[in-house]
Design an enzyme around this catalytic site. Structure first.
Site, PDB file in Angstrom:
ATOM      1  N   LYS A 143       0.845  -1.181   0.000  1.00 50.67           N
ATOM      2  CA  LYS A 143       0.000   0.000   0.000  1.00 50.67           C
ATOM      3  C   LYS A 143       0.894   1.249   0.000  1.00 50.67           C
ATOM      4  O   LYS A 143       2.058   1.145   0.406  1.00 50.67           O
ATOM      5  CB  LYS A 143      -0.943  -0.010   1.194  1.00 50.67           C
ATOM      6  CG  LYS A 143      -0.266   0.341   2.527  1.00 50.67           C
ATOM      7  CD  LYS A 143      -1.289   0.681   3.573  1.00 50.67           C
ATOM      8  CE  LYS A 143      -0.651   1.487   4.673  1.00 50.67           C
ATOM      9  NZ  LYS A 143      -1.435   1.839   5.787  1.00 50.67           N
ATOM     10  N   GLU A 211      -3.678   3.849  18.033  1.00 48.90           N
ATOM     11  CA  GLU A 211      -2.219   3.911  18.136  1.00 48.90           C
ATOM     12  C   GLU A 211      -1.832   4.962  19.165  1.00 48.90           C
ATOM     13  O   GLU A 211      -2.543   5.953  19.338  1.00 48.90           O
ATOM     14  CB  GLU A 211      -1.607   4.299  16.786  1.00 48.90           C
ATOM     15  CG  GLU A 211      -1.870   3.294  15.680  1.00 48.90           C
ATOM     16  CD  GLU A 211      -1.281   3.747  14.354  1.00 48.90           C
ATOM     17  OE1 GLU A 211      -0.325   3.122  13.907  1.00 48.90           O
ATOM     18  OE2 GLU A 211      -1.772   4.734  13.789  1.00 48.90           O
ATOM     19  N   HIS A 235      -7.214  -1.148   5.997  1.00 44.68           N
ATOM     20  CA  HIS A 235      -7.244  -2.074   7.134  1.00 44.68           C
ATOM     21  C   HIS A 235      -8.642  -2.217   7.757  1.00 44.68           C
ATOM     22  O   HIS A 235      -9.129  -3.324   7.960  1.00 44.68           O
ATOM     23  CB  HIS A 235      -6.272  -1.628   8.223  1.00 44.68           C
ATOM     24  CG  HIS A 235      -4.878  -1.410   7.738  1.00 44.68           C
ATOM     25  ND1 HIS A 235      -4.252  -2.283   6.882  1.00 44.68           N
ATOM     26  CD2 HIS A 235      -3.992  -0.427   7.982  1.00 44.68           C
ATOM     27  CE1 HIS A 235      -3.031  -1.844   6.634  1.00 44.68           C
ATOM     28  NE2 HIS A 235      -2.849  -0.718   7.283  1.00 44.68           N
ATOM     29  N   LYS A 326      -4.277   8.303  15.971  1.00 44.01           N
ATOM     30  CA  LYS A 326      -2.908   8.326  16.502  1.00 44.01           C
ATOM     31  C   LYS A 326      -2.871   9.111  17.808  1.00 44.01           C
ATOM     32  O   LYS A 326      -3.750   9.928  18.069  1.00 44.01           O
ATOM     33  CB  LYS A 326      -1.977   8.975  15.480  1.00 44.01           C
ATOM     34  CG  LYS A 326      -1.856   8.133  14.226  1.00 44.01           C
ATOM     35  CD  LYS A 326      -0.802   8.666  13.304  1.00 44.01           C
ATOM     36  CE  LYS A 326      -0.639   7.773  12.093  1.00 44.01           C
ATOM     37  NZ  LYS A 326      -0.056   6.462  12.414  1.00 44.01           N
TER      38      LYS A 326
HETATM   39  P1  NAD Z   1      12.115   3.637   1.787  1.00 44.72           P
HETATM   40  O1  NAD Z   1      12.115   5.023   1.265  1.00 44.72           O
HETATM   41  O2  NAD Z   1      12.723   3.357   3.119  1.00 44.72           O
HETATM   42  O3  NAD Z   1      12.873   2.688   0.739  1.00 44.72           O
HETATM   43  C1  NAD Z   1      12.735   2.844  -0.639  1.00 44.72           C
HETATM   44  C2  NAD Z   1      13.584   1.815  -1.370  1.00 44.72           C
HETATM   45  O4  NAD Z   1      13.391   2.005  -2.759  1.00 44.72           O
HETATM   46  C3  NAD Z   1      15.078   1.909  -1.130  1.00 44.72           C
HETATM   47  O5  NAD Z   1      15.601   0.614  -1.044  1.00 44.72           O
HETATM   48  C4  NAD Z   1      15.597   2.587  -2.403  1.00 44.72           C
HETATM   49  O6  NAD Z   1      16.923   2.218  -2.742  1.00 44.72           O
HETATM   50  C5  NAD Z   1      14.638   2.044  -3.433  1.00 44.72           C
HETATM   51  N1  NAD Z   1      14.521   2.927  -4.595  1.00 44.72           N
HETATM   52  C6  NAD Z   1      14.032   4.190  -4.614  1.00 44.72           C
HETATM   53  N2  NAD Z   1      14.119   4.699  -5.881  1.00 44.72           N
HETATM   54  C7  NAD Z   1      14.669   3.726  -6.655  1.00 44.72           C
HETATM   55  C8  NAD Z   1      15.013   3.645  -8.036  1.00 44.72           C
HETATM   56  N3  NAD Z   1      14.808   4.645  -8.891  1.00 44.72           N
HETATM   57  N4  NAD Z   1      15.545   2.485  -8.475  1.00 44.72           N
HETATM   58  C9  NAD Z   1      15.741   1.447  -7.641  1.00 44.72           C
HETATM   59  N5  NAD Z   1      15.430   1.473  -6.325  1.00 44.72           N
HETATM   60  C10 NAD Z   1      14.910   2.598  -5.842  1.00 44.72           C
HETATM   61  O7  NAD Z   1      10.614   3.142   1.712  1.00 44.72           O
HETATM   62  P2  NAD Z   1       9.876   2.047   2.655  1.00 44.72           P
HETATM   63  O8  NAD Z   1       9.422   2.714   3.897  1.00 44.72           O
HETATM   64  O9  NAD Z   1      10.705   0.832   2.756  1.00 44.72           O
HETATM   65  O10 NAD Z   1       8.557   1.750   1.823  1.00 44.72           O
HETATM   66  C11 NAD Z   1       8.528   0.992   0.628  1.00 44.72           C
HETATM   67  C12 NAD Z   1       7.097   0.849   0.150  1.00 44.72           C
HETATM   68  O11 NAD Z   1       6.333   0.179   1.131  1.00 44.72           O
HETATM   69  C13 NAD Z   1       6.385   2.186  -0.074  1.00 44.72           C
HETATM   70  O12 NAD Z   1       5.483   2.045  -1.147  1.00 44.72           O
HETATM   71  C14 NAD Z   1       5.606   2.386   1.216  1.00 44.72           C
HETATM   72  O13 NAD Z   1       4.456   3.168   1.018  1.00 44.72           O
HETATM   73  C15 NAD Z   1       5.233   0.966   1.537  1.00 44.72           C
HETATM   74  N6  NAD Z   1       4.964   0.737   2.952  1.00 44.72           N
HETATM   75  C16 NAD Z   1       5.932   0.944   3.887  1.00 44.72           C
HETATM   76  C17 NAD Z   1       5.675   0.697   5.225  1.00 44.72           C
HETATM   77  C18 NAD Z   1       6.737   0.875   6.279  1.00 44.72           C
HETATM   78  O14 NAD Z   1       6.467   0.549   7.429  1.00 44.72           O
HETATM   79  N7  NAD Z   1       7.909   1.380   5.958  1.00 44.72           N
HETATM   80  C19 NAD Z   1       4.418   0.221   5.612  1.00 44.72           C
HETATM   81  C20 NAD Z   1       3.444   0.000   4.634  1.00 44.72           C
HETATM   82  C21 NAD Z   1       3.744   0.250   3.316  1.00 44.72           C
END
Ligand code: NAD
Length: 478
Positions: A143, A211, A235, A326
């Site tokens: 998401k 939360e 959710h 939150k």
């Molecule tokens: P983040 O910003 O920590 O990580 C992003 C990743 O994408 C990194 O590994 C980066 O190297 C890679 N990336 C970015 N641009 C790139 C490119 N052009 N080419 C190749 N790789 C590239 O993000 P995150 O928090 O890990 O979230 C990832 C996804 O999961 C998002 O869509 C976010 O909405 C979703 N999400 C995250 C969470 C969470 O708890 N972090 C929860 C639910 C959903």
């Protein structure tokens, strides 16, 4: 039981989600013997690592987020040996040939898009162009699935250019929770509940996801989304579907998802008097919502409570109250099914309204309890009290409860098994937006301003009133 051999490519393998959830989860499955020794996890992201550098990163991440299992040094070393890294540019051509050369034939191929949705199209296209993915490959996406119906449709269309619906696994980690699946077992594997599961016996249903944290470092993202998009559209609506759906003819992906979709389609538009939005205020030690998102004029909600109705025979007249927020006084997600009272008591002097309540607790202390009315023990006569028949899994199942897997690890294993039951189908996501869009548009059109609430409270006063007006009250967030 080990799953089939797989190559799992995690785009965004250096990101926050990969470090906190995906890799620690895979490590636990590895220790449990579920991840075959020949399987590989290939992280693909922008940073310039080699395998050794990436393994060191993930070793640190697992030590931080992996729980007690991360003390298993030998196990950790063996797991790290199955990790590989390729620097890939999602929007360019760099790295793709190398990724292709790493992929093997004859194993399950899964691609986890743990990157922002703006990259989904570019990744899907390149996987196709470089012939890395094929008809049997699986795609896992995170998401947000759009921010409204239009963007969700665009996203689905983008994925559909190169992948069929039966290859796409849209993760809602709430569906991976042990109790959520148990909810289906309780409903559909017991003779006790289903006959009562309707408007004749159920007074109302409450779903709370509370939360204590604020928006943390996600302020920029959150302020563009708010509780309705971030929590309710996915959710809470998923939980609502599982509570309210008809029995599928079998526990199979499309049978279950067809029934969930019918619930979403039967949801009535919500009267705006039945919705309360809120924003948390500052305390001496913690900032306000507006300070957290660095937007002094924002009208985005960090809390929402609402009353809704499902227009079908089973649920005619039964309100469903949803709330999430939150910086509330306690962290807890639970569903309460509140049954009707008997209407007449045969016990003299007993004026309390005794009600059976089935509570399904998602966190903390996953479990299910049923409030029943019994005689107060002792010589005091026929006095009645309400007590919980508690089935906290940790108590009821002892050691086996230790094996209660985290939602992410369960879902990833389901991807490898090719089981889509606990993943959202594209049409479900779109139907959910069709229901929430008019609510959000209504707020904008009316210039609605969220109510303030104290950090550490149960949310705005109006949310309590939403229930009081109907002669009901929220079950306390403990
Ligand atoms: P983040 O910003 O920590 O990580 C992003 C990743 O994408 C990194 O590994 C980066 O190297 C890679 N990336 C970015 N641009 C790139 C490119 N052009 N080419 C190749 N790789 C590239 O993000 P995150 O928090 O890990 O979230 C990832 C996804 O999961 C998002 O869509 C976010 O909405 C979703 N999400 C995250 C969470 C969470 O708890 N972090 C929860 C639910 C959903």
């Amino acid at each position: 039981i080990p799953v089939d051999n797989f190559d799992l490519v995690i785009f965004g393998g250096t990101g926050d989600l990969a470090r906190r959830k995906i890799l620690p989860g895979l490590f636990r499955r590895f220790l449990a013997g579920q991840m075959p020794a020949e399987s590989r996890v290939i992280a693909a992201a922008r940073s310039d690592f080699d395998d050794a550098g990436y393994r060191a990163e993930i070793e640190a991440a697992i030590q931080e987020f992996g729980g007690p299992e991360s003390k298993d040094k030998k196990g950790l070393e063996a797991f790290l040996g199955q990790l590989h890294y390729v620097a890939v540019d999602a929007t360019g051509d760099g790295g793709w040939d190398q990724l292709k050369s790493l992929m093997r034939d004859g194993v399950v191929k899964a691609f986890y898009f743990s990157v922002g949705p703006s990259l989904f199209g570019a990744l899907a296209e390149r996987l196709h162009k470089h012939k890395i993915a094929d008809r049997s490959s699986r795609l896992v996406v995170e998401k947000p699935f759009g921010r409204d119906l239009e963007t969700a449709k665009e996203l689905n269309a983008t994925l559909a250019e190169h992948f069929a619906e039966d290859q796409i696994y849209r993760i809602d980690h709430y569906l991976g929770k042990e109790t959520v699946q148990n909810l289906m077992a309780v409903r559909f594997a017991n003779v006790l509940f289903e006959p009562l599961w309707n408007s004749h016996y159920i007074d109302h249903i409450q779903i709370t996801v509370a939360e204590t944290v604020g928006v943390g470092g996600r302020g920029g993202y959150y302020d563009k989304s708010g509780a309705m998009r971030d929590m309710v559209q996915n959710h809470l609506m998923q939980l609502l579907c599982l509570i309210a759906m008809e029995a599928p003819n079998q526990f199979e992906a499309d049978a279950v998802r067809d029934e969930k979709l019918k619930v979403i389609r039967a949801l009535q538009p919500v009267d705006y008097h039945h919705i309360v939005r809120g924003q948390y205020d500052a305390t001496e030690s913690s900032p306000s919502y507006r300070e957290d998102v660095e937007n002094p004029r924002t009208h985005t909600e960090s809390f929402v409570a609402m009353k809704c109705h499902i227009a079908n025979w089973r649920w005619a007249g039964v309100p469903f109250y949803l709330r999430t927020g939150k910086r509330l006084k306690a962290r807890g997600s639970e569903i309460n099914v509140v049954f009707k009272d008997l209407g007449h008591s045969i016990f003299e002097g007993d004026e309390a309204r005794h009600r059976n309540v089935l509570t399904i607790r998602l966190q903390p202390n996953e479990g299910i309890d049923l409030q029943v009315t019994i005689k107060e023990p002792g010589p005091g006569g026929m006095r009645l009290i309400d007590v919980p028949l508690d089935m906290t899994f940790a108590q009821a199942l002892g050691d086996e409860a230790e094996d209660v897997t985290d939602a992410y690890e369960r879902l990833i294993m389901d991807v490898i098994r090719g089981n889509q039951t606990l993943f959202m189908r594209g049409d479900e996501v779109e139907a959910a937006w069709s229901w929430t869009d008019p609510i959000i548009e209504g707020w904008t059109a009316r210039g609605d301003v969220p109510k303030h609430y104290d950090t550490g409270s149960a949310g705005p006063e109006d949310s309590l009133m939403l229930m009081h007006r109907d002669g009901r009250r929220w079950r306390e967030i403990k």
